[in-house]
Structure formats: C-alpha cells, structure tokens
Motif scaffolding. Structure first.
Motif, short mmCIF file in Angstrom:
data_model
loop_
_atom_site.label_atom_id
_atom_site.label_comp_id
_atom_site.label_asym_id
_atom_site.label_seq_id
_atom_site.Cartn_x
_atom_site.Cartn_y
_atom_site.Cartn_z
N MET A 182 0.86 -1.18 0.00
CA MET A 182 0.00 0.00 0.00
C MET A 182 0.90 1.23 0.00
SD MET A 182 -2.95 -1.18 -0.43
CE MET A 182 -4.09 0.12 -0.12
N GLY A 183 0.63 2.20 0.82
CA GLY A 183 1.40 3.44 0.81
C GLY A 183 2.48 3.49 1.87
N ILE A 184 3.00 4.70 2.08
CA ILE A 184 4.10 4.94 3.01
C ILE A 184 3.65 5.98 4.04
CG2 ILE A 184 6.46 5.76 3.24
CD1 ILE A 184 6.79 5.00 0.22
N VAL A 185 3.90 5.69 5.30
CA VAL A 185 3.63 6.64 6.38
C VAL A 185 4.98 7.12 6.89
CG1 VAL A 185 2.65 6.96 8.68
CG2 VAL A 185 1.47 5.53 7.02
N GLN A 186 5.14 8.42 6.98
CA GLN A 186 6.42 8.98 7.39
C GLN A 186 6.35 9.54 8.81
OE1 GLN A 186 8.26 12.61 5.54
NE2 GLN A 186 9.61 11.03 4.71
N PHE A 187 7.38 9.23 9.60
CA PHE A 187 7.52 9.71 10.97
C PHE A 187 8.72 10.64 11.04
CE2 PHE A 187 5.24 5.80 11.37
CZ PHE A 187 4.52 5.86 12.55
N GLN A 188 8.60 11.73 11.78
CA GLN A 188 9.72 12.60 12.14
C GLN A 188 9.93 12.38 13.63
OE1 GLN A 188 11.43 14.47 9.96
NE2 GLN A 188 10.07 13.94 8.29
N ILE A 189 11.08 11.80 14.01
CA ILE A 189 11.29 11.40 15.40
C ILE A 189 12.61 11.95 15.93
CG2 ILE A 189 11.66 9.41 16.92
CD1 ILE A 189 9.88 7.79 15.09
N ASN A 190 12.56 12.51 17.13
CA ASN A 190 13.75 12.91 17.87
C ASN A 190 13.91 11.94 19.03
OD1 ASN A 190 14.49 15.48 16.53
ND2 ASN A 190 12.41 16.01 17.16
N VAL A 191 15.10 11.36 19.16
CA VAL A 191 15.37 10.36 20.19
C VAL A 191 16.41 10.92 21.17
CG1 VAL A 191 16.22 8.03 20.63
CG2 VAL A 191 14.86 8.49 18.59
N ILE A 192 16.10 10.83 22.46
CA ILE A 192 17.00 11.31 23.51
C ILE A 192 17.25 10.16 24.48
CG2 ILE A 192 17.31 12.97 25.38
CD1 ILE A 192 15.18 14.72 23.87
N PHE A 193 18.54 9.87 24.75
CA PHE A 193 18.93 8.85 25.71
C PHE A 193 19.39 9.51 27.00
CE2 PHE A 193 19.93 6.58 21.68
CZ PHE A 193 19.00 5.56 21.82
N ARG A 194 19.10 8.87 28.12
CA ARG A 194 19.58 9.37 29.41
C ARG A 194 20.01 8.17 30.26
NH1 ARG A 194 16.39 11.62 34.32
NH2 ARG A 194 18.09 12.57 35.48
N ASN A 195 21.21 8.24 30.80
CA ASN A 195 21.78 7.23 31.70
C ASN A 195 22.04 5.88 31.04
OD1 ASN A 195 21.72 9.10 33.80
ND2 ASN A 195 19.71 8.42 34.50
N PHE A 196 22.05 5.78 29.74
CA PHE A 196 22.35 4.50 29.09
C PHE A 196 23.82 4.12 29.32
CE2 PHE A 196 18.28 4.62 27.23
CZ PHE A 196 18.03 3.41 26.61
N SER A 197 24.72 5.10 29.32
CA SER A 197 26.14 4.79 29.50
C SER A 197 26.43 4.29 30.92
CB SER A 197 27.00 6.01 29.18
OG SER A 197 26.61 7.11 29.97
N LYS A 198 25.64 4.70 31.91
CA LYS A 198 25.80 4.20 33.27
C LYS A 198 25.56 2.70 33.36
CE LYS A 198 24.50 8.11 36.19
NZ LYS A 198 23.50 8.58 37.15
N PHE A 199 24.71 2.21 32.46
CA PHE A 199 24.36 0.79 32.46
C PHE A 199 25.12 0.01 31.38
CE2 PHE A 199 20.87 3.00 34.49
CZ PHE A 199 20.68 2.24 35.63
N GLY A 200 26.17 0.61 30.83
CA GLY A 200 27.01 -0.09 29.88
C GLY A 200 26.51 -0.14 28.46
N VAL A 201 25.54 0.68 28.12
CA VAL A 201 25.02 0.72 26.75
C VAL A 201 25.61 1.91 26.03
CG1 VAL A 201 22.96 0.85 25.31
CG2 VAL A 201 22.87 -0.38 27.48
N GLU A 202 26.34 1.65 24.94
CA GLU A 202 26.93 2.74 24.17
C GLU A 202 26.07 3.05 22.98
OE1 GLU A 202 30.95 1.84 23.14
OE2 GLU A 202 31.48 1.31 25.18
N TYR A 203 25.97 4.32 22.64
CA TYR A 203 25.19 4.73 21.48
C TYR A 203 25.90 5.80 20.72
CZ TYR A 203 23.64 8.25 24.85
OH TYR A 203 23.59 9.23 25.78
#
Length: 175
Positions: free
Chosen positions: A154-175
């Motif tokens: 069918m068609g295409i639905v477009q999303f505009q998304i802003n993603v913010i991480f907080r405290n991920f590095s404290k738990f060993g997750v790198e981004y």
C-alpha cells in the motif's frame, strides 16, 4: 534506570490509492521497559487533500520510557484506514517501525501492506468496500507465520522522530 524519550510526529502518508485517511498507532515494548509518561496508543484525525498526492497529519508523539535492559526495544505499530463517503472505515494498511537506536533527529518511513484476499473477497471489496483484515494483528510485530500471508503493498507513512537517551552509558550501553 536508563531512559528513552521519543518526541516527534506522524507527519504524512503518501502513495495510497485514495484520500481521506487516518492512522491508529500503538507503542509495543518488552518486559524490561516501563512507560513513564505519554500515551501508548492514539489515532490521527482524518485528512484529505484535493490537490496533492499525500495526506499531512502532523500528529504529535511524546513518549518517555525507562528500562532495565535493551531487550524488547520499542516499536510503533500502525493501521491506516480510509474513510469513504458513507462514513465507513476500510483498512488500507498495516505496518510498524522500530524506534531508532541512535540519538538525534530521524525521518523514518513505514511501508504498509494489507492482506490480498481471495478473488471473491477482492470482488466484494471493489464494489462494497472493506476487505480482509487480520484476526490477530499482533502477527505484524511478532513475525510468526507472517511469511504465509498473501499481501499487497500500500502506501508509506512517514515519521519525524527525535530520540533522547539518558543514563544509558551508566548501564554499559553505548550509542
């Protein structure tokens, strides 16, 4: 706990065969995740454009999640419907997107599809509207037995998304 904040919008739909579209959305996530604030589901308004080939919704999304682990990363599942001149809604597509795993601003396109149906169902759909729908829409996200479905794009639905991480590095997750 690590936190994920998603701010954005369901911006528009294009390449659908008809206008007068609306979109239902639902946020899915695993057991390690908890919704801190925002809505887990919603529905856009009906929009139709006489002069353009796309429908501009600009429907806001603001979600704040907390997590103990990255298993069950959040996804947004959508259903797009067409509203006919009699006020009946007809399924025009299923789809889902993963929330981006990198911080920043993202444009994400969700390619939608719907069940193809038998020759009889297609004939009824052409003259009366409607069409086949999934009995268990959770198949879309899980992927189990999805390869057995006969579908049409069918068609295409477009999303505009802003993603913010907080405290991920404290738990060993790198981004």
């Amino acid at each position: 706990m690590a936190e994920l904040h998603v701010i954005g919008e369901i911006s528009h739909a294009r390449k659908f065969p008809k206008q007068s579209l609306f979109c239902k959305w639902n946020l899915q996530f695993g057991n390690n995740w908890k919704l801190v604030s925002g809505k887990q589901e919603g529905q856009t308004h009906v929009i139709s454009s006489e002069f353009e080939d796309d429908c501009k919704w600009c429907f806001p999304i603001d979600i704040h999640l907390a997590t103990k682990g990255i298993q069950g990363w959040p996804k947004i599942y959508i259903q797009v419907f067409h509203l006919d001149w009699l006020g009946r809604s007809h399924l025009f597509g299923y789809g889902f997107i993963l929330i981006p795993t990198t911080a920043g601003q993202h444009t994400v396109e969700c390619f939608t599809w719907r069940p193809f149906g038998t020759l009889r169902q297609r004939f009824v759909q052409f003259f009366l509207g409607g069409g086949p729908q999934l009995k268990h829409p959770d198949l879309i996200i899980s992927g189990n037995d999805r390869n057995k479905l006969s579908t049409e794009a069918m068609g295409i639905v477009q999303f505009q998304i802003n993603v913010i991480f907080r405290n991920f590095s404290k738990f060993g997750v790198e981004y």
